[in-house]
Design an enzyme around this catalytic site. Structure first.
Site, mmCIF file in Angstrom:
data_model
loop_
_atom_site.group_PDB
_atom_site.id
_atom_site.type_symbol
_atom_site.label_atom_id
_atom_site.label_comp_id
_atom_site.label_asym_id
_atom_site.label_seq_id
_atom_site.Cartn_x
_atom_site.Cartn_y
_atom_site.Cartn_z
ATOM 1 N N HIS A 91 -57.674 18.935 59.013
ATOM 2 C CA HIS A 91 -58.335 20.023 59.766
ATOM 3 C C HIS A 91 -58.806 21.185 58.888
ATOM 4 C CE1 HIS A 91 -57.595 17.960 63.416
ATOM 5 N NE2 HIS A 91 -56.424 18.458 63.727
ATOM 6 N N HIS A 166 -59.998 21.792 69.642
ATOM 7 C CA HIS A 166 -58.640 21.239 69.678
ATOM 8 C C HIS A 166 -57.804 21.733 70.875
ATOM 9 C CE1 HIS A 166 -55.023 19.431 68.036
ATOM 10 N NE2 HIS A 166 -55.641 19.085 66.919
ATOM 11 N N GLU A 298 -60.534 15.440 71.375
ATOM 12 C CA GLU A 298 -61.275 16.075 70.281
ATOM 13 C C GLU A 298 -62.458 15.201 69.882
ATOM 14 O OE1 GLU A 298 -58.258 16.911 67.097
ATOM 15 O OE2 GLU A 298 -56.896 16.193 68.649
#
Length: 333
Positions: A91, A166, A298
């Site tokens: 991420h 997210h 996501e």
């Protein structure tokens, strides 16, 4: 500084922070018209800033999901990224887009309220090449529909870009317990299976006849015990019908409230994650969030695509534009 902004069209109310473009609350009506906040999060910005959230509600980038060993080569140069999820980079690194303060470029009230955030990611930030200008716009497009438009333009060098939203959803209400009784349908006939370090092997695996099959509406908890800690897998979206150029990704339903979320996107994949690592997080109103307290949908480019030549490319050339749209449609049925 980190603040929270409200989008309110008289039916649904969404609170979003400029810290990580984070949805901190989202309230929609149930079958009786009763509002409930259906996303996990905190009452104030401080816990987000202090790192108490396992990516609750934020936009992650420059590259969402995992990059194998935190390394990739592009145009003959090898790049090394922070290993913040050993042995991989996850991420966007230690201080990804979710941990940055974005500038509020535009904030509109009224029937279709919207807010646009912008951020400039610099060359070398978290190990990634080139400056990138990023914008994210949240708009309430109808009484119970929210649209998110994410755009990014590399200024000087080619770079991988893969942004993901997210949010952890619980359509019964953020403080209602777990999501195992929700039903979900996912418009995907394959997943990208992973190795022991959660990196895709590069193959596509049909879901038919496996616990990963959500081609027809199915209870989230039905086969979850067969997949280790829970679902944390990238689904290869195959869309079907379109709505304003977007294809179907998922339909999530909570039987107790009759709330339904239809998700549409233009992204090739979707990480379906059932909050397997959420453990005793104290959230809004003192609610305690445990394992499976929410689930994430996501939409994204495929994990580790930068190192997988047979996956759709996530590389964006200078002057070209990365565009990723998500449409969240809330109904009762």
């Amino acid at each position: 500084m980190a603040q929270i902004y409200e989008l309110n069209n008289g039916t649904m109310v969404v609170n979003i922070s400029n810290f990580g473009c984070t949805i901190t609350s989202l309230s929609v009506p149930d079958k009786y018209g009763k509002l409930a906040d259906v996303v996990l999060g905190f009452d104030t910005v401080e816990p987000y800033v202090q790192g108490a959230a396992p990516y609750f509600g934020c936009i992650v980038g420059r590259v969402a999901n995992r990059i194998k060993n935190g390394k990739f080569t592009l145009n003959g140069t090898q790049y090394s990224l922070p290993i913040n999820n050993p042995p991989n980079s996850l991420h966007g690194g230690l201080k990804g887009f979710d941990k940055r303060i974005w500038e509020v470029a535009e904030y509109k009230k009224g029937h279709n309220p919207s807010i646009t955030f912008k951020y400039r990611s610099s060359d070398g930030e978290e190990g990634y090449p080139g400056d990138v200008s990023v914008t994210a716009t949240y708009t309430l497009t109808s009484s119970t529909t929210m649209r998110l438009d994410m755009e990014a333009v590399p200024e000087s060098k080619a770079t991988p870009i893969n942004l993901a939203q997210h949010t952890y959803w619980n359509l019964a209400g953020h403080n209602s317990g777990n999501i195992l009784d929700h039903t979900i349908q996912i418009w995907a006939s394959d997943i990208t299976p992973v190795d022991e370090n959660l990196i895709p092997t590069g193959e596509l695996k049909p879901v038919k006849g496996t616990p990963f099959d959500f081609t027809a509406e199915k209870k989230v908890g039905l086969s979850i015990h067969e997949v280790g800690l829970g679902y944390d897998h990238n689904y290869v979206l195959s869309g079907g019908e379109e709505k304003s150029g977007l294809k179907r990704a998922a339909k999530l339903k909570d039987p107790s409230s009759s709330r339904v979320l239809h998700l549409w996107t233009n992204a090739p994949g979707m990480q379906f994650y059932t909050g397997n690592y959420v453990n005793g997080v104290i959230g809004k109103g003192g609610a305690v969030y445990n394992k499976h307290a929410g689930l994430c949908l996501e939409t994204q480019g495929f994990p580790n695509a930068i190192n997988q030549p047979n996956f759709p490319s996530v590389v964006v050339q200078p002057g070209s534009k990365y565009q990723h749209t998500m449409l969240f449609e809330f109904l009762v049925e």
